[in-house]
Design an enzyme around this catalytic site. Structure first.
Site, PDB file in Angstrom:
ATOM      1  N   SER A   5       0.842  -1.197   0.000  1.00 46.45           N
ATOM      2  CA  SER A   5       0.000   0.000   0.000  1.00 46.45           C
ATOM      3  C   SER A   5       0.877   1.248   0.000  1.00 46.45           C
ATOM      4  O   SER A   5       1.703   1.409  -0.886  1.00 46.45           O
ATOM      5  CB  SER A   5      -0.965  -0.042   1.193  1.00 46.45           C
ATOM      6  OG  SER A   5      -2.014   0.882   1.020  1.00 46.45           O
ATOM      7  N   ASP A  61      -5.474  -3.327  -3.144  1.00 46.70           N
ATOM      8  CA  ASP A  61      -4.447  -3.167  -2.120  1.00 46.70           C
ATOM      9  C   ASP A  61      -3.863  -4.498  -1.625  1.00 46.70           C
ATOM     10  O   ASP A  61      -4.584  -5.417  -1.242  1.00 46.70           O
ATOM     11  CB  ASP A  61      -5.079  -2.430  -0.938  1.00 46.70           C
ATOM     12  CG  ASP A  61      -4.061  -1.816  -0.002  1.00 46.70           C
ATOM     13  OD1 ASP A  61      -3.047  -2.470   0.279  1.00 46.70           O
ATOM     14  OD2 ASP A  61      -4.294  -0.685   0.463  1.00 46.70           O
TER      15      ASP A  61
END
Length: 346
Positions: A58, A196
């Protein structure tokens, strides 16, 4: 539990391979990049050059990509400070009461922030550079929700890794940071829909150790790992918790469990704690709810915390990670074009 660096811990001479792992956490990524930027002030090269392998998820994935490409940590910190408010929709605070409430309702059904803002900001930094432009071995996790499978971007550090080095660094950055409810799924240049990497590897340390051990065939007992968190909320769970009492803490509960599980696996593989210290974990406990992953008003506090942690930790970490740059990374497959710069546009 995660190991924090203290002055009482043993300092071993540098040896083996050095790994950098950075957790996910949105704008809280200011903390680890501030930490690295402060240390970088005492080094002769960009800090990414001191590691043999870099991984991140991320926001940590964005940072990992930038560092592996040779971008100085100080430039990445400046980028986060400058672009953070725009990415998280907080650069215009004069929105009237009605519009604020309209957006609150809209966010119940759609992603919270405009992914185009993130894409435009990252495009300024990464341009058309590829994973193969990386100066350091790199692994970046994402998730394919259609195939229900992991998707990991890797440099060509093994003969079977024939494709990812051609991928756009921008695609990898947008994929690993497409946090559900915050940003929409990222569709890559090849048409893959990715989200993600925090879905399964919010703390990517185990991923890094397994790559080092299983793919690169490095001796796990010769690994030194610098693991950077994005702050740790202090909270408790009621003994008879229901949805009304636990609420959104359920997300923290699952993510923390995943992180501690990854740390435990990395410790077992490296012999950390029992045979030697291999993992140097940098994080900071904060009161529950004080630091949110999209609250850019706290950027100065996050930067300050990173600076303080670096000041405290550098005397120990210097001898283990920062005495000299890592050996030159020579990928198995090359893009056959020169690296074209490291700076970030003002």
């Amino acid at each position: 539990m995660d190991q924090s660096v203290t002055s009482s811990q043993k300092t071993d001479p540098p040896f083996g391979r050095r790994i950098l792992s950075i957790d996910g956490g949105g704008i809280l990524g200011i903390f680890p990049i501030s930490f690295l930027a402060e240390i970088e002030q005492h080094l002769d090269h960009p800090i990414g050059e001191y590691f043999d392998l870099i991984t991140g998820t991320s926001t940590g994935g964005i940072l990992a990509i930038g560092l592996a490409l040779g971008i100085p940590a100080t430039d990445l910190l400046y980028f986060y400070q400058k672009k953070g408010p725009t990415i998280f929709g907080q650069s215009h605070r004069g929105m009237d009461f009605l519009m604020k409430n309209v957006r609150r309702v809209w966010r119940l059904y759609r992603n919270k922030y405009d992914s185009e803002e993130l894409k435009n900001a990252l495009s300024e930094v990464l341009g058309d550079r590829r994973i193969g432009d990386s100066r350091t071995r790199l692994i970046i996790p994402a998730w394919n929700p259609v195939a229900q499978s992991v998707y990991i971007y890797k440099t060509a550090h093994h003969e079977r890794l024939r494709t990812d080095y051609k991928a756009l660094a921008l695609d990898a950055a947008l994929a690993t940071s497409a946090a559900p409810t915050y940003f929409r799924e990222h569709i890559t240049a090849t048409g893959a829909g990715l989200i993600d990497g925090g879905v399964w590897a919010g703390n990517p340390i185990a991923l890094a150790v397994i790559e080092a051990f299983g793919v690169l065939k490095w001796d796990p007992k010769e690994l030194n790992i610098l693991s950077l968190g994005c702050l740790q909320d202090v909270y408790s769970v009621p003994k008879s918790a229901g949805i009304g009492t636990l609420g959104l803490e359920a997300i923290n509960l699952f993510m923390d469990g995943q992180s501690y599980g990854a740390m435990g696996m990395a410790k077992i593989l490296t012999g950390d704690s029992h045979e030697r210290q291999a993992i140097y974990r940098i994080d900071h406990n904060v009161p529950r709810g004080k630091f949110k992953m999209d609250d850019t008003s706290l950027i100065p506090d996050l930067k300050g915390l990173g600076h303080i942690k670096a000041r405290e930790s550098f005397p120990l970490l210097q001898n283990i990670f920062f005495m000299h740059p890592a050996e030159t990374f020579i990928p198995v497959y090359s893009l056959n074009r020169p690296y074209n710069g490291t700076g970030i546009p003002a």
